[in-house]
Design an enzyme around this catalytic site. Structure first.
Site, PDB file in Angstrom:
ATOM      1  N   PHE A 110       0.848  -1.181   0.000  1.00 24.32           N
ATOM      2  CA  PHE A 110       0.000   0.000   0.000  1.00 24.32           C
ATOM      3  C   PHE A 110       0.892   1.241   0.000  1.00 24.32           C
ATOM      4  O   PHE A 110       1.849   1.320   0.770  1.00 24.32           O
ATOM      5  CB  PHE A 110      -0.919  -0.003   1.223  1.00 24.32           C
ATOM      6  CG  PHE A 110      -2.018   1.007   1.117  1.00 24.32           C
ATOM      7  CD1 PHE A 110      -3.039   0.841   0.194  1.00 24.32           C
ATOM      8  CD2 PHE A 110      -2.025   2.134   1.903  1.00 24.32           C
ATOM      9  CE1 PHE A 110      -4.045   1.784   0.071  1.00 24.32           C
ATOM     10  CE2 PHE A 110      -3.023   3.088   1.798  1.00 24.32           C
ATOM     11  CZ  PHE A 110      -4.037   2.905   0.870  1.00 24.32           C
ATOM     12  N   ASP A 181       1.806  -5.414   7.506  1.00 20.46           N
ATOM     13  CA  ASP A 181       0.622  -4.560   7.518  1.00 20.46           C
ATOM     14  C   ASP A 181      -0.583  -5.483   7.353  1.00 20.46           C
ATOM     15  O   ASP A 181      -0.724  -6.167   6.334  1.00 20.46           O
ATOM     16  CB  ASP A 181       0.704  -3.541   6.376  1.00 20.46           C
ATOM     17  CG  ASP A 181      -0.443  -2.536   6.405  1.00 20.46           C
ATOM     18  OD1 ASP A 181      -1.533  -2.884   6.889  1.00 20.46           O
ATOM     19  OD2 ASP A 181      -0.254  -1.407   5.908  1.00 20.46           O
ATOM     20  N   TYR A 206     -10.892   0.171  10.743  1.00 27.16           N
ATOM     21  CA  TYR A 206     -12.130   0.578  10.070  1.00 27.16           C
ATOM     22  C   TYR A 206     -12.549  -0.321   8.914  1.00 27.16           C
ATOM     23  O   TYR A 206     -13.593  -0.087   8.317  1.00 27.16           O
ATOM     24  CB  TYR A 206     -12.042   2.027   9.583  1.00 27.16           C
ATOM     25  CG  TYR A 206     -10.809   2.389   8.796  1.00 27.16           C
ATOM     26  CD1 TYR A 206     -10.703   2.079   7.449  1.00 27.16           C
ATOM     27  CD2 TYR A 206      -9.761   3.067   9.400  1.00 27.16           C
ATOM     28  CE1 TYR A 206      -9.583   2.415   6.723  1.00 27.16           C
ATOM     29  CE2 TYR A 206      -8.637   3.412   8.689  1.00 27.16           C
ATOM     30  CZ  TYR A 206      -8.541   3.086   7.343  1.00 27.16           C
ATOM     31  OH  TYR A 206      -7.423   3.421   6.637  1.00 27.16           O
ATOM     32  N   LYS A 207     -11.782  -1.334   8.588  1.00 30.25           N
ATOM     33  CA  LYS A 207     -12.150  -2.218   7.481  1.00 30.25           C
ATOM     34  C   LYS A 207     -12.956  -3.401   8.030  1.00 30.25           C
ATOM     35  O   LYS A 207     -14.108  -3.257   8.425  1.00 30.25           O
ATOM     36  CB  LYS A 207     -10.912  -2.663   6.714  1.00 30.25           C
ATOM     37  CG  LYS A 207     -10.124  -1.500   6.085  1.00 30.25           C
ATOM     38  CD  LYS A 207      -8.929  -2.007   5.302  1.00 30.25           C
ATOM     39  CE  LYS A 207      -8.003  -0.877   4.864  1.00 30.25           C
ATOM     40  NZ  LYS A 207      -8.613   0.050   3.902  1.00 30.25           N
ATOM     41  N   ARG A 355     -12.952  -3.513  -7.276  1.00 29.59           N
ATOM     42  CA  ARG A 355     -12.778  -4.392  -6.111  1.00 29.59           C
ATOM     43  C   ARG A 355     -14.115  -4.647  -5.431  1.00 29.59           C
ATOM     44  O   ARG A 355     -14.973  -3.755  -5.339  1.00 29.59           O
ATOM     45  CB  ARG A 355     -11.860  -3.763  -5.065  1.00 29.59           C
ATOM     46  CG  ARG A 355     -10.488  -3.401  -5.495  1.00 29.59           C
ATOM     47  CD  ARG A 355      -9.610  -3.069  -4.294  1.00 29.59           C
ATOM     48  NE  ARG A 355     -10.241  -2.136  -3.361  1.00 29.59           N
ATOM     49  CZ  ARG A 355      -9.732  -1.782  -2.187  1.00 29.59           C
ATOM     50  NH1 ARG A 355      -8.581  -2.285  -1.786  1.00 29.59           N
ATOM     51  NH2 ARG A 355     -10.353  -0.923  -1.402  1.00 29.59           N
TER      52      ARG A 355
END
Length: 396
Positions: A110, A181, A206-207, A355
Site C-alpha cells: 500500500f 501490515d 475501520y475495514k 474491487r
C-alpha cells in the site's frame, strides 16, 4: 458460521461489498457512542479518564485485536493511524539493525507504507535505501543487507496473499526483521503472528473490524523486542509515568511505549464496541465462508459478463487470496459508479481495478448472486457509458 447481518445497519436496497475499505455500522456502536457522549463525557467530564477508565482503553482494545491476529494480549495496543504506526516500526527496526542499509518491500504494497519509509529514510540521511521487489520475488530478494522486510499481507489491489510464515522465516534466517501490515487481514482471515514469530505488525480498525471511519489503528511488537525499543516518537502517553510530568523520557513497559498522544476516546469506544461482535465467532469459519462466497462471485461474474469485459486480477485459488475479488476492467471507474447507482457498492483502484470486499459477517449468497447479475447487466448493456459515471470524484 452463521451470518450475523442483523448486527449491522445495511441500508435498504444496498448490497455492500466494500467492507475492505470501510465496514458498515454495527448497531452496538450506536449505543456505546451514546453512552460515551452522554453518560461519560457529559456527566463525568474529565473524571471519565478514571471513572470510565478511558486512559486504559487503548490496551483493552489492543487485547481484543490481539485475539484476532494470533498475538499475546499484552503485545498489541490500539493507537494513532496505520501510517504513524508504520513510522514507529520502521524506525525501531532500523535502530535494531544499525549495520544494515536496506528496507525491502514490494510493488504491491500500500503506497502510504512506502511513502512513510521513503520519508523516514530521507530524514535519517545515513544511507539506508528502500528496495522494491515484485511480489512473487520477495523471498529471493532477502539477503544479509536487509534490515527490515516491510509487507502488506494481502495486496490491496488484487487480494494476493503473501505467505507470512515462509517470508518471516527467510528474513530471520538472514538476520532481518519483518513488519506486516494487516489492514486487509485482521478480521478477514486467520493470522498467527506468534506462530511465525513476526517482529512487528500494524493495521487499521475501520475495514473488517468495523470500527468506523478513521477508527484507531493498532500496533504489535513481539514481546521479547518490546522492552528494548527506544521509540523515535516518544510521546507523553508512552512514558512510564505520564502523570509524574518528568522532563526526561522514560519508556513505558512493553508495547505501551509505542503510544504517543492522547487517544481519541469517541472513535476508540466505537472500535471497542465493534470488536465485541467477535466474542463468539471462529475466524477459521469466517475464512472458509469467505472463500466459498468469493468463489461463487468469480463463477457467476465470469458466466454473465461479456467476453473481454473483465479479467480476474485476484488469485483464482482461494487459499492464495484475502477476502476480496478484483477484476481488471478498462472502464473500471465508470463501471463501478454505475454499479453504485444501482445499489451494489464496491470500489475502484487505479489504474483499472474494480474491487469487491466479501465480509461473511454480513455478506450473503443472495448478495453475491444479485451483485453478479447487476454487474453483468451494467457491462452487457453498457450502462456505465455516460459522462456522469466517468467524472472522477475525490475518493474512488
Amino acid at each position: 458460521m452463521s451470518c450475523i447481518r442483523e448486527a449491522f445497519h445495511i441500508p435498504d436496497g444496498v448490497i455492500y461489498l466494500d467492507g475492505n475499505s470501510l465496514g458498515p455500522l454495527p448497531h452496538v456502536v450506536r449505543d456505546r457512542i451514546s453512552q460515551t457522549i452522554n453518560a461519560h463525557w457529559g456527566e463525568m467530564l474529565i473524571r471519565g479518564w478514571n471513572d470510565a477508565d478511558w486512559i486504559n482503553l487503548p490496551e483493552r482494545v489492543g487485547a481484543k485485536i490481539a485475539q484476532l491476529i494470533g498475538a499475546p494480549q499484552e503485545s498489541v495496543v490500539a493507537c494513532d493511524s496505520t501510517s504513524v504506526n508504520v513510522h514507529k516500526c520502521v524506525s525501531a527496526a532500523l535502530a535494531m539493525r544499525p549495520d544494515r542499509n536496506v528496507v525491502l518491500s514490494d510493488t504491491g504494497n500500500f503506497p502510504t507504507d512506502l511513502y512513510v519509509a521513503e520519508g523516514l529514510l530521507r530524514q535519517l540521511n545515513k544511507g539506508p535505501e528502500l528496495l522494491l521487489a515484485d511480489p512473487e520475488s520477495v523471498l529471493a530478494a532477502i539477503d544479509d543487507t536487509v534490515a527490515l522486510v516491510m509487507l502488506t499481507q494481502v495486496d490491496y489491489r488484487t487480494g494476493r496473499l503473501h505467505d507470512m510464515a515462509a517470508i518471516t522465516a527467510a528474513a530471520h534466517h538472514h538476520g532481518a526483521l519483518v513488519m506486516w501490515d494487516l489492514a486487509h487481514s485482521a478480521g478477514a482471515l486467520p493470522v498467527d503472528l506468534s506462530g511465525c514469530r513476526a517482529d512487528f505488525a500494524v493495521g487499521c480498525g475501520y475495514k473488517y473490524l468495523n470500527g468506523g471511519p478513521g477508527a484507531p489503528a493498532f500496533i504489535f511488537v513481539r514481546p521479547d523486542h518490546a522492552e528494548h525499543l527506544d521509540p523515535a516518537l516518544s510521546g507523553w502517553l508512552g512514558h512510564a509515568a505520564p502523570f509524574d510530568f518528568d522532563l526526561g523520557y522514560a519508556p513505558a513497559p512493553g508495547v505501551g511505549r509505542m503510544r504517543v498522544g492522547t487517544p481519541p476516546i469517541l472513535s476508540m469506544a466505537a472500535l471497542d464496541a465493534a470488536l465485541d461482535l467477535w466474542d463468539d465467532i471462529d475466524i477459521h469459519q469466517v475464512r472458509a465462508r469467505s472463500i466459498a462466497l468469493c468463489d461463487q462471485f468469480i463463477d457467476q461474474v465470469e458466466t454473465i459478463a461479456p467476453d473481454g469485459a473483465l479479467r480476474l486480477a485476484s488469485p483464482r485459488d482461494g487459499s492464495q487470496r484475502g477476502s476480496q475479488i478484483s477484476f481488471h476492467c478498462e472502464e473500471g471507474y465508470a463501471v463501478m459508479q454505475a454499479l453504485i447507482a444501482r445499489g451494489v457498492i464496491g470500489d475502484f483502484r487505479a489504474p483499472d481495478i474494480i474491487r469487491f470486499g466479501i465480509a461473511p459477517l454480513y455478506t450473503t449468497e443472495q448478495d453475491i448472486k444479485e451483485a453478479a447479475e447487476t454487474l453483468g447487466d451494467v457491462l452487457c448493456n453498457r450502462l456505465w457509458d455516460t459522462q456522469e459515471y466517468k467524472t472522477r470524484a475525490a475518493v474512488t
